[in-house]
Design an enzyme around this catalytic site. Structure first.
Site, PDB file in Angstrom:
ATOM      1  N   LYS A  22     -82.153  -4.317  -4.558  1.00 13.13           N
ATOM      2  CA  LYS A  22     -80.969  -5.171  -4.412  1.00 13.13           C
ATOM      3  C   LYS A  22     -80.748  -5.537  -2.939  1.00 13.13           C
ATOM      4  O   LYS A  22     -80.508  -6.700  -2.615  1.00 13.13           O
ATOM      5  CB  LYS A  22     -79.738  -4.438  -4.949  1.00 13.13           C
ATOM      6  CG  LYS A  22     -78.419  -5.072  -4.527  1.00 13.13           C
ATOM      7  CD  LYS A  22     -77.214  -4.261  -4.963  1.00 13.13           C
ATOM      8  CE  LYS A  22     -76.807  -3.115  -4.080  1.00 13.13           C
ATOM      9  NZ  LYS A  22     -75.995  -3.450  -2.900  1.00 13.13           N
ATOM     10  N   ASN A  23     -80.823  -4.540  -2.056  1.00 13.77           N
ATOM     11  CA  ASN A  23     -80.474  -4.793  -0.658  1.00 13.77           C
ATOM     12  C   ASN A  23     -81.563  -5.536   0.120  1.00 13.77           C
ATOM     13  O   ASN A  23     -81.355  -5.897   1.274  1.00 13.77           O
ATOM     14  CB  ASN A  23     -80.103  -3.488   0.044  1.00 13.77           C
ATOM     15  CG  ASN A  23     -78.748  -2.990  -0.438  1.00 13.77           C
ATOM     16  OD1 ASN A  23     -78.029  -3.710  -1.143  1.00 13.77           O
ATOM     17  ND2 ASN A  23     -78.399  -1.770  -0.078  1.00 13.77           N
ATOM     18  N   CYS A 117     -63.316  -2.007   1.745  1.00 12.15           N
ATOM     19  CA  CYS A 117     -63.924  -1.712   0.460  1.00 12.15           C
ATOM     20  C   CYS A 117     -63.808  -0.229   0.217  1.00 12.15           C
ATOM     21  O   CYS A 117     -63.330   0.505   1.074  1.00 12.15           O
ATOM     22  CB  CYS A 117     -65.368  -2.177   0.410  1.00 12.15           C
ATOM     23  SG  CYS A 117     -66.439  -1.167   1.403  1.00 12.15           S
ATOM     24  N   ARG A 122     -65.519  -1.091   7.206  1.00 15.05           N
ATOM     25  CA  ARG A 122     -66.707  -1.927   7.323  1.00 15.05           C
ATOM     26  C   ARG A 122     -66.477  -3.279   8.010  1.00 15.05           C
ATOM     27  O   ARG A 122     -66.539  -4.336   7.382  1.00 15.05           O
ATOM     28  CB  ARG A 122     -67.344  -2.143   5.951  1.00 15.05           C
ATOM     29  CG  ARG A 122     -67.797  -0.837   5.333  1.00 15.05           C
ATOM     30  CD  ARG A 122     -68.365  -1.020   3.961  1.00 15.05           C
ATOM     31  NE  ARG A 122     -69.732  -1.479   3.969  1.00 15.05           N
ATOM     32  CZ  ARG A 122     -70.407  -1.818   2.879  1.00 15.05           C
ATOM     33  NH1 ARG A 122     -69.817  -1.739   1.710  1.00 15.05           N
ATOM     34  NH2 ARG A 122     -71.649  -2.223   2.950  1.00 15.05           N
ATOM     35  N   ASP A 306     -76.814   5.780   1.057  1.00 13.00           N
ATOM     36  CA  ASP A 306     -76.750   5.321  -0.337  1.00 13.00           C
ATOM     37  C   ASP A 306     -77.276   6.354  -1.333  1.00 13.00           C
ATOM     38  O   ASP A 306     -77.198   6.133  -2.548  1.00 13.00           O
ATOM     39  CB  ASP A 306     -77.528   4.003  -0.501  1.00 13.00           C
ATOM     40  CG  ASP A 306     -76.827   2.845   0.192  1.00 13.00           C
ATOM     41  OD1 ASP A 306     -75.639   2.992   0.535  1.00 13.00           O
ATOM     42  OD2 ASP A 306     -77.472   1.791   0.395  1.00 13.00           O
ATOM     43  N   ARG A 398     -73.782  -3.659 -10.612  1.00 16.37           N
ATOM     44  CA  ARG A 398     -74.013  -4.425  -9.375  1.00 16.37           C
ATOM     45  C   ARG A 398     -75.380  -4.126  -8.790  1.00 16.37           C
ATOM     46  O   ARG A 398     -75.932  -4.954  -8.072  1.00 16.37           O
ATOM     47  CB  ARG A 398     -72.949  -4.056  -8.326  1.00 16.37           C
ATOM     48  CG  ARG A 398     -71.564  -4.518  -8.691  1.00 16.37           C
ATOM     49  CD  ARG A 398     -70.621  -4.213  -7.569  1.00 16.37           C
ATOM     50  NE  ARG A 398     -71.186  -4.719  -6.312  1.00 16.37           N
ATOM     51  CZ  ARG A 398     -70.774  -4.363  -5.115  1.00 16.37           C
ATOM     52  NH1 ARG A 398     -69.790  -3.512  -4.985  1.00 16.37           N
ATOM     53  NH2 ARG A 398     -71.335  -4.870  -4.041  1.00 16.37           N
TER      54      ARG A 398
HETATM   55  N1  EPU Z   1     -70.428  -1.670  11.450  1.00 17.09           N
HETATM   56  C1  EPU Z   1     -69.492  -2.098  12.373  1.00 17.09           C
HETATM   57  N2  EPU Z   1     -69.491  -3.419  12.731  1.00 17.09           N
HETATM   58  C2  EPU Z   1     -70.357  -4.321  12.206  1.00 17.09           C
HETATM   59  C3  EPU Z   1     -71.299  -3.885  11.241  1.00 17.09           C
HETATM   60  C4  EPU Z   1     -71.311  -2.548  10.887  1.00 17.09           C
HETATM   61  O1  EPU Z   1     -68.694  -1.304  12.861  1.00 17.09           O
HETATM   62  O2  EPU Z   1     -70.282  -5.499  12.554  1.00 17.09           O
HETATM   63  C5  EPU Z   1     -70.476  -0.253  11.062  1.00 17.09           C
HETATM   64  C6  EPU Z   1     -70.119  -0.021   9.593  1.00 17.09           C
HETATM   65  O3  EPU Z   1     -68.729   0.035   9.394  1.00 17.09           O
HETATM   66  C7  EPU Z   1     -70.842   1.275   9.307  1.00 17.09           C
HETATM   67  C8  EPU Z   1     -72.117   1.157  10.150  1.00 17.09           C
HETATM   68  O4  EPU Z   1     -71.814   0.197  11.153  1.00 17.09           O
HETATM   69  O5  EPU Z   1     -70.079   2.345   9.767  1.00 17.09           O
HETATM   70  C9  EPU Z   1     -73.364   0.734   9.403  1.00 17.09           C
HETATM   71  O6  EPU Z   1     -73.057  -0.321   8.496  1.00 17.09           O
HETATM   72  P1  EPU Z   1     -74.092  -1.459   8.115  1.00 17.09           P
HETATM   73  O7  EPU Z   1     -73.651  -2.731   8.741  1.00 17.09           O
HETATM   74  O8  EPU Z   1     -75.485  -1.004   8.388  1.00 17.09           O
HETATM   75  O9  EPU Z   1     -73.870  -1.569   6.550  1.00 17.09           O
HETATM   76  P2  EPU Z   1     -73.996  -2.912   5.726  1.00 17.09           P
HETATM   77  O10 EPU Z   1     -75.022  -3.765   6.339  1.00 17.09           O
HETATM   78  O11 EPU Z   1     -72.645  -3.460   5.472  1.00 17.09           O
HETATM   79  C10 EPU Z   1     -75.917  -2.091   4.152  1.00 17.09           C
HETATM   80  C11 EPU Z   1     -76.123  -1.934   2.676  1.00 17.09           C
HETATM   81  C12 EPU Z   1     -75.268  -0.791   2.184  1.00 17.09           C
HETATM   82  C13 EPU Z   1     -75.688   0.482   2.934  1.00 17.09           C
HETATM   83  C14 EPU Z   1     -75.575   0.270   4.441  1.00 17.09           C
HETATM   84  C15 EPU Z   1     -76.082   1.432   5.263  1.00 17.09           C
HETATM   85  C16 EPU Z   1     -76.671  -4.167   1.965  1.00 17.09           C
HETATM   86  C17 EPU Z   1     -76.284  -5.390   1.220  1.00 17.09           C
HETATM   87  N3  EPU Z   1     -75.757  -3.181   2.019  1.00 17.09           N
HETATM   88  O12 EPU Z   1     -74.531  -2.352   4.343  1.00 17.09           O
HETATM   89  O13 EPU Z   1     -75.534  -0.634   0.807  1.00 17.09           O
HETATM   90  O14 EPU Z   1     -74.878   1.555   2.550  1.00 17.09           O
HETATM   91  O15 EPU Z   1     -76.310  -0.894   4.826  1.00 17.09           O
HETATM   92  O16 EPU Z   1     -77.398   1.695   4.978  1.00 17.09           O
HETATM   93  O17 EPU Z   1     -77.778  -4.091   2.475  1.00 17.09           O
HETATM   94  C18 EPU Z   1     -75.086  -0.034  -1.419  1.00 17.09           C
HETATM   95  O18 EPU Z   1     -76.131  -0.600  -1.752  1.00 17.09           O
HETATM   96  O19 EPU Z   1     -74.441   0.709  -2.220  1.00 17.09           O
HETATM   97  C19 EPU Z   1     -74.557  -0.203  -0.077  1.00 17.09           C
HETATM   98  C20 EPU Z   1     -73.301   0.053   0.242  1.00 17.09           C
END
Ligand code: EPU
Length: 423
Positions: A22-23, A117, A122, A306, A398
């Site tokens: 998915k990701n 969320c 996030r 995850d 999802r």
């Molecule tokens: N963060 C910030 N600012 C930003 C972006 C991130 O503070 O602009 C923080 C987040 O709050 C978090 C950390 O950085 O504390 C890492 O978050 P990241 O941005 O890596 O998460 P994401 O890209 O929103 C993806 C996956 C998630 C997975 C995380 C971590 C996708 C679509 N989603 O989320 O997947 O948990 O990386 O590996 O790729 C899931 O599939 O259940 C899921 C939540």
């Protein structure tokens, strides 16, 4: 809303094929916005988030049709809107992935800000800072992010404040069309990022270093199409491997990339599992006693957040005390309370959960709060005595393709009880 009825305990054993990730599929779908020619994506999982992203793309002018195990996408209509509708975006944070490609290709975007969320606040400040560094103007207005770069984006050097998965993907998709060279530092290194970079390169982008902390991009004028393939889902696969171990079983995950599952495999071996790998499979089997082991989640190549919830269920059946530290998201222990209702001995304090095991779990009606918490509760139901009802399984839908069929084939009785349609 549908629910699952699970009859436990069961022993999970047999072979199961990983679905596409998915990701990895979600950024690949967003990348269709960049294509000037038709783009085929293979091995796209039939899960709800993919459906949501496809609806968003259609609204943005990219039409796709089913083709084998994936989709064929046609180049975006030139008169299509560049705004992501709140109703679509609010149901899926990953919608923010259209921001980079839209800004790069059309010089503007307007996307509803993703709200908080279930697993934490996030923010997306790094996505916005990266776009600003590339020369876009970014405004927040009435709950929307608006970007504008009428003269196009220009190459830059940008350092992420923390490794962010979708942040890295978003800025990478913007940088491929920026004038000149871009150097992105402190990038996330998840395999899904490499998979996206491979797709973009196949479309004509010039990228080096994806999968390492530093990515170099040489901007190009336009991207074409081609045919890309989504990598196997290491989180879905990891969930079945943990399930096998938890239920005293023996599960072989096929069509997998064992290298992507190494952080999990190492941890399961430390817990006492037999782990075997081949070129595209990995087998995890129970071998006597499970020993509680501490765990801390970390960005790749660390243990993935995850799989933290599923690991916690495993620890309820392991001997001794295990401390599970969640270091990525600040609120990702909501499953702990539901596990406790089933008889687990879990104590949460801040980012640390302490699990004492083994404990007998008993079937109960439990409610899932997010995708991976739902997976952890399903696993708990499989090892618990009696009937477990997992409510709100739209979260599972999802991200887990054909989960009840796959669990059924592995010897577990999981039945979907249809409810009124999910809004
Ligand atoms: N963060 C910030 N600012 C930003 C972006 C991130 O503070 O602009 C923080 C987040 O709050 C978090 C950390 O950085 O504390 C890492 O978050 P990241 O941005 O890596 O998460 P994401 O890209 O929103 C993806 C996956 C998630 C997975 C995380 C971590 C996708 C679509 N989603 O989320 O997947 O948990 O990386 O590996 O790729 C899931 O599939 O259940 C899921 C939540």
């Amino acid at each position: 809303m549908d629910r699952f009825r699970i009859e436990g305990p069961c022993r999970m054993a047999g072979r199961v094929a990983a679905s596409g990730a998915k990701n990895a599929a979600l950024p690949a779908l967003a990348a269709t916005l960049l294509a000037r020619e038709s783009l085929t994506l293979r091995r796209v999982p039939r899960v709800r988030d993919v459906g949501t992203m496809r609806r968003l793309l259609e609204h943005l002018g990219v039409r796709g049709e089913s083709s084998g195990d994936g989709f064929l996408f046609f180049p975006a209509r030139s008169d299509a809107p560049s705004d992501g509708l709140y109703d679509l975006v609010k149901t899926m944070r990953a919608s923010v992935l259209v921001l980079g490609p839209l800004t790069a290709r059309r010089g503007r975007a307007r996307v509803s800000l993703p709200g908080g969320c279930a697993i934490g606040v996030r923010p997306i400040d790094q996505h916005l800072a990266g776009l600003e560094a590339l020369g876009a103007e970014v405004r927040l207005d009435h709950g929307y992010v608006e970007t504008s770069a009428p003269g196009g984006l220009r190459g830059t050097r940008f350092r992420f404040a923390m490794p962010t998965v979708t942040g890295t993907e978003n800025i990478l998709m913007a940088a491929v069309l920026a004038r000149g060279e871009t150097c992105l530092e402190n990038c996330a290194r998840e395999p899904e990022i490499e998979n996206l970079a491979e797709l973009l390169v196949l479309m004509g982008a010039r990228i080096e270093g994806a999968g390492t902390p530093t990515i170099h991009v040489q901007g190009v004028d336009a991207l074409g199409g081609g045919e890309g393939t989504v990598i196997p889902d290491r989180i879905e696969g990891g969930t079945y491997l943990i399930g096998g171990l938890l239920t005293g079983g023996d599960v072989t995950l096929e069509r997998a990339r064992p290298g992507d599952l190494e952080p999990l495999a190492d941890q399961l071996a430390a817990v006492g599992a037999v782990v075997e790998t081949g070129a595209d499979w990995i087998r995890v089997a129970h071998d006597g006693v499970l020993e509680g082991r501490d765990l801390e989640t970390a960005p790749h190549p660390g243990f993935p957040t995850d799989l933290q919830a599923q690991y916690m269920t495993l620890m309820t059946q392991a001997r001794g005390t295990s401390r599970v530290r969640e270091s990525i998201f600040e609120n990702r222990f909501q499953h702990a309370a539901e596990l406790t209702r089933m008889g687990a001995d879990v104590h949460v304090e801040g980012d640390l959960a302490t699990v004492h095991g083994p404990t007998r779990l008993s079937g109960a009606t439990v409610m899932a709060t997010d995708l991976r918490a739902s997976a952890c509760l399903v696993l708990a139901g499989l090892v618990a005595d009696g009937t477990t009802i997992v409510d709100r399984i739209y979260h599972l839908d999802r991200g887990y393709e054909s989960i009840e069929e796959k669990l059924g084939a592995l010897g577990c009785a999981v039945e979907r009880i249809p409810g009124p349609p999910t809004p």
